[in-house]
Structures are given as structure tokens and as C-alpha cells.
Design a protein around this motif. Sequence first.
Motif, PDB file in Angstrom:
ATOM      1  N   PHE A  39     -14.934  -1.546 -11.548  1.00 37.11           N
ATOM      2  CA  PHE A  39     -15.053  -0.220 -12.158  1.00 37.11           C
ATOM      3  C   PHE A  39     -14.187  -0.173 -13.410  1.00 37.11           C
ATOM      4  O   PHE A  39     -13.112  -0.792 -13.469  1.00 37.11           O
ATOM      5  CB  PHE A  39     -14.544   0.877 -11.211  1.00 37.11           C
ATOM      6  N   ARG A  40     -14.639   0.586 -14.412  1.00 39.10           N
ATOM      7  CA  ARG A  40     -13.729   0.930 -15.505  1.00 39.10           C
ATOM      8  C   ARG A  40     -12.617   1.819 -14.942  1.00 39.10           C
ATOM      9  O   ARG A  40     -12.864   2.679 -14.083  1.00 39.10           O
ATOM     10  CB  ARG A  40     -14.463   1.710 -16.596  1.00 39.10           C
ATOM     11  N   ARG A  41     -11.422   1.648 -15.473  1.00 39.85           N
ATOM     12  CA  ARG A  41     -10.323   2.522 -15.027  1.00 39.85           C
ATOM     13  C   ARG A  41     -10.628   3.986 -15.340  1.00 39.85           C
ATOM     14  O   ARG A  41     -10.243   4.890 -14.594  1.00 39.85           O
ATOM     15  CB  ARG A  41      -9.011   2.110 -15.706  1.00 39.85           C
ATOM     16  N   THR A  42     -11.341   4.224 -16.450  1.00 39.26           N
ATOM     17  CA  THR A  42     -11.661   5.612 -16.806  1.00 39.26           C
ATOM     18  C   THR A  42     -12.593   6.265 -15.797  1.00 39.26           C
ATOM     19  O   THR A  42     -12.663   7.494 -15.727  1.00 39.26           O
ATOM     20  CB  THR A  42     -12.297   5.661 -18.202  1.00 39.26           C
ATOM     21  N   ALA A  43     -13.309   5.464 -14.996  1.00 39.84           N
ATOM     22  CA  ALA A  43     -14.169   6.037 -13.960  1.00 39.84           C
ATOM     23  C   ALA A  43     -13.337   6.816 -12.948  1.00 39.84           C
ATOM     24  O   ALA A  43     -13.765   7.877 -12.452  1.00 39.84           O
ATOM     25  CB  ALA A  43     -14.955   4.934 -13.251  1.00 39.84           C
ATOM     26  N   PHE A  44     -12.140   6.331 -12.659  1.00 39.83           N
ATOM     27  CA  PHE A  44     -11.298   7.005 -11.671  1.00 39.83           C
ATOM     28  C   PHE A  44     -10.664   8.264 -12.251  1.00 39.83           C
ATOM     29  O   PHE A  44     -10.387   9.218 -11.519  1.00 39.83           O
ATOM     30  CB  PHE A  44     -10.236   6.033 -11.159  1.00 39.83           C
ATOM     31  N   ASN A  66       0.845  -1.186   0.000  1.00 42.40           N
ATOM     32  CA  ASN A  66       0.000   0.000   0.000  1.00 42.40           C
ATOM     33  C   ASN A  66       0.882   1.239   0.000  1.00 42.40           C
ATOM     34  O   ASN A  66       1.682   1.448   0.919  1.00 42.40           O
ATOM     35  CB  ASN A  66      -0.912  -0.030   1.238  1.00 42.40           C
ATOM     36  N   ALA A  67       0.735   2.076  -1.016  1.00 44.40           N
ATOM     37  CA  ALA A  67       1.582   3.264  -1.157  1.00 44.40           C
ATOM     38  C   ALA A  67       1.028   4.468  -0.423  1.00 44.40           C
ATOM     39  O   ALA A  67       1.666   5.524  -0.407  1.00 44.40           O
ATOM     40  CB  ALA A  67       1.757   3.598  -2.638  1.00 44.40           C
ATOM     41  N   GLY A  68      -0.148   4.340   0.182  1.00 45.78           N
ATOM     42  CA  GLY A  68      -0.773   5.467   0.864  1.00 45.78           C
ATOM     43  C   GLY A  68      -0.873   5.233   2.358  1.00 45.78           C
ATOM     44  O   GLY A  68      -0.222   4.336   2.908  1.00 45.78           O
ATOM     45  N   PRO A  69      -1.699   6.020   3.031  1.00 44.63           N
ATOM     46  CA  PRO A  69      -1.890   5.817   4.467  1.00 44.63           C
ATOM     47  C   PRO A  69      -2.575   4.492   4.751  1.00 44.63           C
ATOM     48  O   PRO A  69      -3.199   3.895   3.869  1.00 44.63           O
ATOM     49  CB  PRO A  69      -2.774   7.003   4.878  1.00 44.63           C
ATOM     50  N   ARG A  70      -2.461   4.040   5.981  1.00 41.71           N
ATOM     51  CA  ARG A  70      -3.081   2.773   6.357  1.00 41.71           C
ATOM     52  C   ARG A  70      -4.587   2.815   6.105  1.00 41.71           C
ATOM     53  O   ARG A  70      -5.239   3.815   6.360  1.00 41.71           O
ATOM     54  CB  ARG A  70      -2.807   2.492   7.839  1.00 41.71           C
ATOM     55  N   GLY A  71      -5.121   1.727   5.589  1.00 40.56           N
ATOM     56  CA  GLY A  71      -6.569   1.649   5.396  1.00 40.56           C
ATOM     57  C   GLY A  71      -6.950   1.061   4.050  1.00 40.56           C
ATOM     58  O   GLY A  71      -6.159   1.013   3.103  1.00 40.56           O
ATOM     59  N   LEU A  72      -8.217   0.653   3.969  1.00 38.36           N
ATOM     60  CA  LEU A  72      -8.723  -0.026   2.782  1.00 38.36           C
ATOM     61  C   LEU A  72      -8.772   0.894   1.568  1.00 38.36           C
ATOM     62  O   LEU A  72      -8.452   0.486   0.448  1.00 38.36           O
ATOM     63  CB  LEU A  72     -10.110  -0.596   3.083  1.00 38.36           C
ATOM     64  N   SER A  73      -9.191   2.151   1.760  1.00 39.67           N
ATOM     65  CA  SER A  73      -9.302   3.064   0.622  1.00 39.67           C
ATOM     66  C   SER A  73      -7.959   3.269  -0.066  1.00 39.67           C
ATOM     67  O   SER A  73      -7.854   3.185  -1.298  1.00 39.67           O
ATOM     68  CB  SER A  73      -9.880   4.412   1.072  1.00 39.67           C
ATOM     69  N   ALA A  74      -6.922   3.539   0.723  1.00 44.95           N
ATOM     70  CA  ALA A  74      -5.599   3.753   0.129  1.00 44.95           C
ATOM     71  C   ALA A  74      -5.073   2.479  -0.513  1.00 44.95           C
ATOM     72  O   ALA A  74      -4.399   2.520  -1.552  1.00 44.95           O
ATOM     73  CB  ALA A  74      -4.628   4.255   1.195  1.00 44.95           C
ATOM     74  N   GLY A  75      -5.391   1.326   0.081  1.00 42.96           N
ATOM     75  CA  GLY A  75      -4.989   0.071  -0.532  1.00 42.96           C
ATOM     76  C   GLY A  75      -5.639  -0.127  -1.891  1.00 42.96           C
ATOM     77  O   GLY A  75      -4.995  -0.548  -2.856  1.00 42.96           O
ATOM     78  N   ARG A  76      -6.924   0.174  -1.978  1.00 44.93           N
ATOM     79  CA  ARG A  76      -7.608   0.065  -3.269  1.00 44.93           C
ATOM     80  C   ARG A  76      -7.023   1.045  -4.279  1.00 44.93           C
ATOM     81  O   ARG A  76      -6.857   0.712  -5.463  1.00 44.93           O
ATOM     82  CB  ARG A  76      -9.102   0.315  -3.080  1.00 44.93           C
ATOM     83  N   ASN A  77      -6.723   2.250  -3.841  1.00 40.57           N
ATOM     84  CA  ASN A  77      -6.126   3.225  -4.762  1.00 40.57           C
ATOM     85  C   ASN A  77      -4.772   2.743  -5.283  1.00 40.57           C
ATOM     86  O   ASN A  77      -4.438   2.953  -6.453  1.00 40.57           O
ATOM     87  CB  ASN A  77      -5.983   4.580  -4.065  1.00 40.57           C
ATOM     88  N   THR A  78      -4.001   2.100  -4.420  1.00 40.88           N
ATOM     89  CA  THR A  78      -2.733   1.527  -4.859  1.00 40.88           C
ATOM     90  C   THR A  78      -2.973   0.452  -5.916  1.00 40.88           C
ATOM     91  O   THR A  78      -2.278   0.396  -6.940  1.00 40.88           O
ATOM     92  CB  THR A  78      -1.971   0.933  -3.665  1.00 40.88           C
ATOM     93  N   GLY A  79      -3.973  -0.395  -5.681  1.00 37.58           N
ATOM     94  CA  GLY A  79      -4.299  -1.435  -6.657  1.00 37.58           C
ATOM     95  C   GLY A  79      -4.720  -0.856  -7.993  1.00 37.58           C
ATOM     96  O   GLY A  79      -4.332  -1.360  -9.049  1.00 37.58           O
ATOM     97  N   ILE A  80      -5.509   0.207  -7.961  1.00 39.65           N
ATOM     98  CA  ILE A  80      -5.947   0.860  -9.200  1.00 39.65           C
ATOM     99  C   ILE A  80      -4.733   1.393  -9.974  1.00 39.65           C
ATOM    100  O   ILE A  80      -4.634   1.234 -11.196  1.00 39.65           O
ATOM    101  CB  ILE A  80      -6.924   2.006  -8.875  1.00 39.65           C
ATOM    102  N   ALA A  81      -3.817   2.029  -9.255  1.00 37.67           N
ATOM    103  CA  ALA A  81      -2.637   2.602  -9.910  1.00 37.67           C
ATOM    104  C   ALA A  81      -1.755   1.521 -10.534  1.00 37.67           C
ATOM    105  O   ALA A  81      -1.147   1.736 -11.583  1.00 37.67           O
ATOM    106  CB  ALA A  81      -1.837   3.419  -8.892  1.00 37.67           C
ATOM    107  N   GLU A  82      -1.698   0.350  -9.890  1.00 40.09           N
ATOM    108  CA  GLU A  82      -0.839  -0.736 -10.376  1.00 40.09           C
ATOM    109  C   GLU A  82      -1.500  -1.576 -11.465  1.00 40.09           C
ATOM    110  O   GLU A  82      -0.818  -2.255 -12.228  1.00 40.09           O
ATOM    111  CB  GLU A  82      -0.461  -1.643  -9.199  1.00 40.09           C
ATOM    112  N   ALA A  83      -2.835  -1.539 -11.534  1.00 43.38           N
ATOM    113  CA  ALA A  83      -3.569  -2.446 -12.418  1.00 43.38           C
ATOM    114  C   ALA A  83      -3.313  -2.141 -13.886  1.00 43.38           C
ATOM    115  O   ALA A  83      -3.183  -0.984 -14.285  1.00 43.38           O
ATOM    116  CB  ALA A  83      -5.057  -2.369 -12.115  1.00 43.38           C
ATOM    117  N   ARG A  84      -3.306  -3.196 -14.703  1.00 45.13           N
ATOM    118  CA  ARG A  84      -3.113  -3.046 -16.137  1.00 45.13           C
ATOM    119  C   ARG A  84      -4.408  -3.237 -16.926  1.00 45.13           C
ATOM    120  O   ARG A  84      -4.466  -2.941 -18.117  1.00 45.13           O
ATOM    121  CB  ARG A  84      -2.067  -4.053 -16.630  1.00 45.13           C
TER     122      ARG A  84
END
Length: 337
Positions: free
Chosen positions: A165-170, A65-83
Amino acid sequence: MPGISVVVCVYTEDRWADILAAVASVRAQSRPALETLLVVDHNPVLRERLGREYEDDPSVRVVANAGPRGLSAGRNTGIAEARGEVVAFLDDDAVAGPGWLRHFAEAYGDPRVMAVGGRTEPAWASGRRPAWFPEEFDWVVGCTYRGLPPGRVRVRNVLGGNASFRRTAFDAAGGFATGIGRDGGRRPLGCEETELCIRLTRALPGAVLLIDDRAVVRHRVPAARERFGYFRTRTYAEGLSKALVARSVGADKGLESERRYAARVLPAGVARGLGDAVRGRPGGAGRAGAIVAGALVTAAGYLAGTVRARRGGGRFVIPPSPVAAAKGDGPSGKGAA
């Protein structure tokens, strides 16, 4: 059919067997995932152990997780890494049915569709639903609750542990807000996916969000969450979270579905429970009482959260698009609530 990246956020070795089962269920999909991303929430020991477990499997990537502790930041890290063109989320204590990703992918044939969720069924540790536990409150244990329409239907928001979610949604709406939802603290907060979905449809008024109840996952419910004490704690935390969402997006939109739920679903559940009690069926009176108690405790949490927000508490941050941030061209996050 879009390529789908599956993100599983993990945080504790206590769920080791659950994590392996979640990954195995993704591997067993009838429509294969492009990749599985295990996002580890500030636990180097777990990250190293998972890295060793999947070092010979190129379809599984383990990231921190590249952000603060927690589920939201973990998901954001996954979105950034996803292909993948689509990013799906699965809880670390859930297993997906074999057609899970196939049903998600089919829905994205419509270019207006920006998010698709599924049905989450409880897997009770005791082997059966507690007699007093009403289906109207299955959201307490992260599952689909009585009152949601069947089939593939348009909804205000998807439920985060079984969603895509579509990546474009973010790019349009930004990422999951940090400071809301699960963060490892004592209170089981939530609603981060609700806030994101409302923000998404405001950014893209033509966006379609769906739930397809054929996209099934089974979510493990440990014994501790089968008790009324957890029920009470979780409903109060939900009220606190709803207050944050209402302050961010406005009470009209933030409580739109909740008003219908309180006005129609809960009274019907109380009547059903009392009817079962009259007929001598076990648990009827308990379910009716739990519905009343759950509604009152959630309302108390909402009032407390509203007061707290007015006094300047309960701030959270809406981050920029994790996709754009990964490319180095995203704007800075904006404070909210």
C-alpha cells in the motif's frame, strides 16, 4: 520508483527458520527494499533473539508490536515505523520471488494506484497438493485461489500476506482494524485486508487496487493445514469474518466478490471435480465434495456471525492512520461493528 519498506509480522520461535527464509528472500530482491521491519507480537524472547540475529544488518529493524495482540496491530506498528513511500507485507512463513518488489514498484508509476498485491502459491509440507483439496479454496491456506483473473488486474481487495500500500492510503482510510483477523486465538479469522481495502476505496473513490500475478510468493502449508479438519475450521472462521465486514461496510460491497465466486467459480469447480471422477482421475469426487462442504460451512459461519453481531457481539476498532499517529497528530480510533 518508490522506496518500499517490507513488514514481516512474527509471533513465535516455532517459525524461526521460516522467518530467516522470509528475510533472506527480501534481501535477494532484484529491486532492493528500503528496509525490512520485523514486528514481534508480544514475545520478548523472540524479539531479543531476532535483535541479536540482525544486529549487524542496518537494513533489518526489529520492533515490538505497539498495539494489542494480533496481526492487524502488528501491521499498524510496521506502518508507523516504516520509512518507505510504499509499505509491503510478507507473511512470516512465506518467501518472495526475486522480482516481487520490482513488479510492485512498477505498478505505482500510476499515481492512482493505492495498493498492489501478488500471487501466492502453496508450498505443501507433504510435497504435493492433497488430492481432495480444491484450488478454488486455496484461500483457506492463505494462497491465491482459482477464479481470480490472471495478469495485472483491478480488484476490490488485495490479499494481506502478499500485498503493498502507499503510505498515503492509510492517511485516507486509517489502519487495519483490530478485533478482526488473526489474534493468536483458536479460530483462524481473517478479512482484515478486505475491510481495509473497501474502506480505502470509499475514502478515495478514484483509488485503483491491483493484483499482479508476476509478484509471486510461496507460502508454506504445514501438514496440519492439509487436513479436512483445518479446512472446516478455517471456512467457518471465514464466514464469521465476512459477517463482521458486511456489518461494517454493508453486504452489497462486503459480499460483492463473494457472490460472483459462489455463483460462478464454485459450481464450475464442482462440475470439474465430478468430471474428473467420471474419468477415473484421483480426487475428483473429493474435490467436488470439499467445495460443497466448504461453501456450506462458510455460509453457516456467516449466519452465526450475523446473529452474533445483531446481539452486540463481534466488535472491532478502526484505528486512525498509523502514519499520523506516529507523528503524534492522528485522531482517536473509532469503534465499528
